[in-house]
Design a protein around this motif. Structure first.
Motif, PDB file in Angstrom:
ATOM      1  N   THR A  16       1.059   8.364  -2.368  1.00 56.59           N
ATOM      2  CA  THR A  16       1.010   7.959  -0.968  1.00 56.59           C
ATOM      3  C   THR A  16       1.504   6.527  -0.858  1.00 56.59           C
ATOM      4  OG1 THR A  16      -1.212   7.006  -1.015  1.00 56.59           O
ATOM      5  CG2 THR A  16      -1.051   9.397  -0.631  1.00 56.59           C
ATOM      6  N   ALA A  17       1.819   6.109   0.344  1.00 52.47           N
ATOM      7  CA  ALA A  17       2.314   4.747   0.574  1.00 52.47           C
ATOM      8  C   ALA A  17       1.277   3.700   0.179  1.00 52.47           C
ATOM      9  CB  ALA A  17       2.726   4.578   2.034  1.00 52.47           C
ATOM     10  N   ALA A  18       0.002   4.069   0.173  1.00 50.13           N
ATOM     11  CA  ALA A  18      -1.061   3.131  -0.193  1.00 50.13           C
ATOM     12  C   ALA A  18      -1.219   2.987  -1.702  1.00 50.13           C
ATOM     13  CB  ALA A  18      -2.387   3.579   0.421  1.00 50.13           C
ATOM     14  N   ASP A  19      -0.685   3.945  -2.468  1.00 53.39           N
ATOM     15  CA  ASP A  19      -0.739   3.818  -3.928  1.00 53.39           C
ATOM     16  C   ASP A  19       0.077   2.598  -4.349  1.00 53.39           C
ATOM     17  OD1 ASP A  19      -2.392   6.035  -4.674  1.00 53.39           O
ATOM     18  OD2 ASP A  19      -0.725   7.368  -4.197  1.00 53.39           O
ATOM     19  N   THR A  20      -0.177   2.138  -5.548  1.00 48.50           N
ATOM     20  CA  THR A  20       0.425   0.875  -5.975  1.00 48.50           C
ATOM     21  C   THR A  20       1.667   1.064  -6.841  1.00 48.50           C
ATOM     22  OG1 THR A  20      -0.874   0.728  -8.002  1.00 48.50           O
ATOM     23  CG2 THR A  20      -1.858  -0.205  -5.983  1.00 48.50           C
ATOM     24  N   LEU A  21       2.372  -0.032  -6.985  1.00 52.30           N
ATOM     25  CA  LEU A  21       3.526  -0.078  -7.874  1.00 52.30           C
ATOM     26  C   LEU A  21       3.104   0.268  -9.298  1.00 52.30           C
ATOM     27  CD1 LEU A  21       6.543  -0.884  -7.694  1.00 52.30           C
ATOM     28  CD2 LEU A  21       5.852  -3.205  -8.229  1.00 52.30           C
ATOM     29  N   LEU A  22       1.928  -0.172  -9.697  1.00 52.37           N
ATOM     30  CA  LEU A  22       1.404   0.156 -11.022  1.00 52.37           C
ATOM     31  C   LEU A  22       1.208   1.670 -11.157  1.00 52.37           C
ATOM     32  CD1 LEU A  22       0.311  -0.688 -13.794  1.00 52.37           C
ATOM     33  CD2 LEU A  22      -1.940  -0.984 -12.709  1.00 52.37           C
ATOM     34  N   ALA A  23       0.648   2.307 -10.141  1.00 49.06           N
ATOM     35  CA  ALA A  23       0.439   3.756 -10.177  1.00 49.06           C
ATOM     36  C   ALA A  23       1.779   4.480 -10.283  1.00 49.06           C
ATOM     37  CB  ALA A  23      -0.318   4.221  -8.940  1.00 49.06           C
ATOM     38  N   ALA A  24       2.771   4.020  -9.540  1.00 49.33           N
ATOM     39  CA  ALA A  24       4.092   4.653  -9.591  1.00 49.33           C
ATOM     40  C   ALA A  24       4.712   4.504 -10.974  1.00 49.33           C
ATOM     41  CB  ALA A  24       5.013   4.047  -8.536  1.00 49.33           C
ATOM     42  N   ARG A  25       4.596   3.324 -11.559  1.00 48.92           N
ATOM     43  CA  ARG A  25       5.148   3.116 -12.901  1.00 48.92           C
ATOM     44  C   ARG A  25       4.447   4.021 -13.912  1.00 48.92           C
ATOM     45  NH1 ARG A  25       4.342  -2.442 -15.483  1.00 48.92           N
ATOM     46  NH2 ARG A  25       2.609  -1.380 -16.435  1.00 48.92           N
ATOM     47  N   GLN A  26       3.125   4.114 -13.809  1.00 51.20           N
ATOM     48  CA  GLN A  26       2.365   4.957 -14.737  1.00 51.20           C
ATOM     49  C   GLN A  26       2.732   6.424 -14.578  1.00 51.20           C
ATOM     50  OE1 GLN A  26      -1.561   3.600 -13.628  1.00 51.20           O
ATOM     51  NE2 GLN A  26      -1.658   2.153 -15.340  1.00 51.20           N
ATOM     52  N   VAL A  27       2.875   6.881 -13.346  1.00 49.54           N
ATOM     53  CA  VAL A  27       3.252   8.276 -13.083  1.00 49.54           C
ATOM     54  C   VAL A  27       4.640   8.556 -13.651  1.00 49.54           C
ATOM     55  CG1 VAL A  27       3.969   9.841 -11.223  1.00 49.54           C
ATOM     56  CG2 VAL A  27       1.761   8.701 -11.103  1.00 49.54           C
ATOM     57  N   MET A  28       5.566   7.656 -13.409  1.00 52.80           N
ATOM     58  CA  MET A  28       6.925   7.854 -13.920  1.00 52.80           C
ATOM     59  C   MET A  28       6.939   7.905 -15.446  1.00 52.80           C
ATOM     60  SD  MET A  28       9.341   5.539 -11.490  1.00 52.80           S
ATOM     61  CE  MET A  28       9.657   5.978  -9.792  1.00 52.80           C
ATOM     62  N   ASP A  29       6.168   7.029 -16.074  1.00 50.94           N
ATOM     63  CA  ASP A  29       6.113   7.005 -17.534  1.00 50.94           C
ATOM     64  C   ASP A  29       5.464   8.269 -18.095  1.00 50.94           C
ATOM     65  OD1 ASP A  29       7.343   4.519 -17.569  1.00 50.94           O
ATOM     66  OD2 ASP A  29       5.491   3.403 -17.962  1.00 50.94           O
ATOM     67  N   ILE A  73      -0.349  -7.769 -11.170  1.00 59.50           N
ATOM     68  CA  ILE A  73       0.541  -8.007 -10.025  1.00 59.50           C
ATOM     69  C   ILE A  73       0.930  -6.682  -9.385  1.00 59.50           C
ATOM     70  CG2 ILE A  73       2.840  -8.827  -9.329  1.00 59.50           C
ATOM     71  CD1 ILE A  73       2.531 -10.982 -11.586  1.00 59.50           C
ATOM     72  N   TYR A  74       1.354  -5.713 -10.226  1.00 60.49           N
ATOM     73  CA  TYR A  74       1.803  -4.413  -9.727  1.00 60.49           C
ATOM     74  C   TYR A  74       0.671  -3.640  -9.047  1.00 60.49           C
ATOM     75  CZ  TYR A  74       5.829  -5.247 -12.776  1.00 60.49           C
ATOM     76  OH  TYR A  74       6.926  -5.770 -13.389  1.00 60.49           O
ATOM     77  N   ALA A  75      -0.553  -3.853  -9.510  1.00 58.62           N
ATOM     78  CA  ALA A  75      -1.704  -3.169  -8.918  1.00 58.62           C
ATOM     79  C   ALA A  75      -1.981  -3.645  -7.498  1.00 58.62           C
ATOM     80  CB  ALA A  75      -2.937  -3.366  -9.794  1.00 58.62           C
ATOM     81  N   GLY A  76      -1.424  -4.786  -7.119  1.00 56.98           N
ATOM     82  CA  GLY A  76      -1.643  -5.310  -5.773  1.00 56.98           C
ATOM     83  C   GLY A  76      -0.503  -5.042  -4.802  1.00 56.98           C
ATOM     84  N   ILE A  77       0.528  -4.334  -5.246  1.00 59.33           N
ATOM     85  CA  ILE A  77       1.690  -4.071  -4.384  1.00 59.33           C
ATOM     86  C   ILE A  77       1.700  -2.591  -3.990  1.00 59.33           C
ATOM     87  CG2 ILE A  77       4.208  -4.091  -4.207  1.00 59.33           C
ATOM     88  CD1 ILE A  77       4.178  -6.289  -6.393  1.00 59.33           C
ATOM     89  N   PRO A  78       1.492  -2.304  -2.702  1.00 62.84           N
ATOM     90  CA  PRO A  78       1.532  -0.904  -2.259  1.00 62.84           C
ATOM     91  C   PRO A  78       2.959  -0.354  -2.313  1.00 62.84           C
ATOM     92  CG  PRO A  78       0.632  -2.339  -0.545  1.00 62.84           C
ATOM     93  CD  PRO A  78       1.156  -3.210  -1.623  1.00 62.84           C
ATOM     94  N   ILE A  79       3.071   0.899  -2.703  1.00 58.73           N
ATOM     95  CA  ILE A  79       4.362   1.575  -2.779  1.00 58.73           C
ATOM     96  C   ILE A  79       5.075   1.553  -1.432  1.00 58.73           C
ATOM     97  CG2 ILE A  79       5.374   3.899  -2.971  1.00 58.73           C
ATOM     98  CD1 ILE A  79       4.894   2.551  -5.596  1.00 58.73           C
ATOM     99  N   GLY A  80       4.315   1.588  -0.353  1.00 58.77           N
ATOM    100  CA  GLY A  80       4.907   1.577   0.983  1.00 58.77           C
ATOM    101  C   GLY A  80       5.816   0.390   1.219  1.00 58.77           C
ATOM    102  N   GLU A  81       5.625  -0.691   0.467  1.00 56.37           N
ATOM    103  CA  GLU A  81       6.456  -1.872   0.642  1.00 56.37           C
ATOM    104  C   GLU A  81       7.826  -1.744  -0.003  1.00 56.37           C
ATOM    105  OE1 GLU A  81       4.584  -5.608  -0.187  1.00 56.37           O
ATOM    106  OE2 GLU A  81       2.758  -5.033   0.879  1.00 56.37           O
ATOM    107  N   ILE A  82       7.978  -0.824  -0.962  1.00 50.40           N
ATOM    108  CA  ILE A  82       9.277  -0.692  -1.617  1.00 50.40           C
ATOM    109  C   ILE A  82       9.906   0.685  -1.441  1.00 50.40           C
ATOM    110  CG2 ILE A  82       8.695  -2.427  -3.350  1.00 50.40           C
ATOM    111  CD1 ILE A  82       8.649  -0.012  -5.374  1.00 50.40           C
ATOM    112  N   MET A  83       9.154   1.646  -0.918  1.00 51.49           N
ATOM    113  CA  MET A  83       9.696   3.004  -0.801  1.00 51.49           C
ATOM    114  C   MET A  83      10.840   3.046   0.201  1.00 51.49           C
ATOM    115  SD  MET A  83       7.048   5.197   1.481  1.00 51.49           S
ATOM    116  CE  MET A  83       7.149   5.098   3.255  1.00 51.49           C
ATOM    117  N   ARG A  84      11.699   4.013  -0.004  1.00 54.46           N
ATOM    118  CA  ARG A  84      12.797   4.268   0.931  1.00 54.46           C
ATOM    119  C   ARG A  84      12.349   5.371   1.885  1.00 54.46           C
ATOM    120  NH1 ARG A  84      17.965   2.735  -1.394  1.00 54.46           N
ATOM    121  NH2 ARG A  84      17.553   1.737  -3.393  1.00 54.46           N
ATOM    122  N   SER A  85      12.503   5.122   3.172  1.00 53.53           N
ATOM    123  CA  SER A  85      12.106   6.155   4.137  1.00 53.53           C
ATOM    124  C   SER A  85      13.326   6.824   4.765  1.00 53.53           C
ATOM    125  CB  SER A  85      11.213   5.558   5.219  1.00 53.53           C
ATOM    126  OG  SER A  85      11.863   4.480   5.843  1.00 53.53           O
TER     127      SER A  85
END
Length: 149
Positions: A16-29, A73-85
């Motif tokens: 979700t857009a509220a998930d963090t950059l850290l979560a996205a990196r972990q999921v991708m890995d 740092i990544y845990a404090g950045i929501p995915i919504g800030e970098i996602m492409r809509s």
């Protein structure tokens, strides 16, 4: 005629857009993927985060920041800030040739597959590579068969 549904990946990992950059990196890995669809609270597709988006949003290794600090740092950045809509997408019953042309001409790495606004799959370059292998195997088998008399 082949359709997108025939080769798309339908086992999806989404955030979700509220998930963090850290979560996205972990999921991708963990899932070994380069594209993560982003869903709203109702489960509808709202955007996409790619590995390239992640690279452009991350702190360079040259910054001499340790992994723990980077993760913080990544845990404090929501995915919504970098996602492409503004993501191009396709439908499951679209001709596969059209989707391939869209990927190739625009140099996209993937196309979300939507049924209305509901995400039903994702079509990636890897799906086309798998299809290519199947087709090459089929050609090899045809060539190996003796001619009919």
């Amino acid at each position: 005629m082949l359709t997108v549904r025939d080769i798309m990946t339908d086992r999806l990992v989404a955030l979700t857009a509220a998930d963090t950059l850290l979560a996205a990196r972990q999921v991708m890995d963990m899932a070994r993927i380069r594209h993560v669809p982003i869903m709203d609270k109702d489960g509808l597709f709202v955007g996409l985060v790619t590995h390239r988006d992640m690279l452009s949003a991350t702190v360079s290794r040259l910054a001499d920041i340790d992994d723990a600090t980077q993760d913080e740092i990544y845990a404090g950045i929501p995915i919504g800030e970098i996602m492409r809509s503004d993501v191009k997408h396709t439908a499951p019953d679209a001709p596969l040739r059209d989707a391939a042309h869209l990927l190739l001409t625009h140099k996209y790495g993937c196309l979300p597959v939507l049924d209305g606004k509901r995400l039903v799959g994702i079509l990636t370059e890897s799906d086309f590579i798998r299809l290519s292998i199947v087709l090459m195997d089929a050609l090899d088998n045809v060539e190996a068969d003796p001619p009919l008399e």
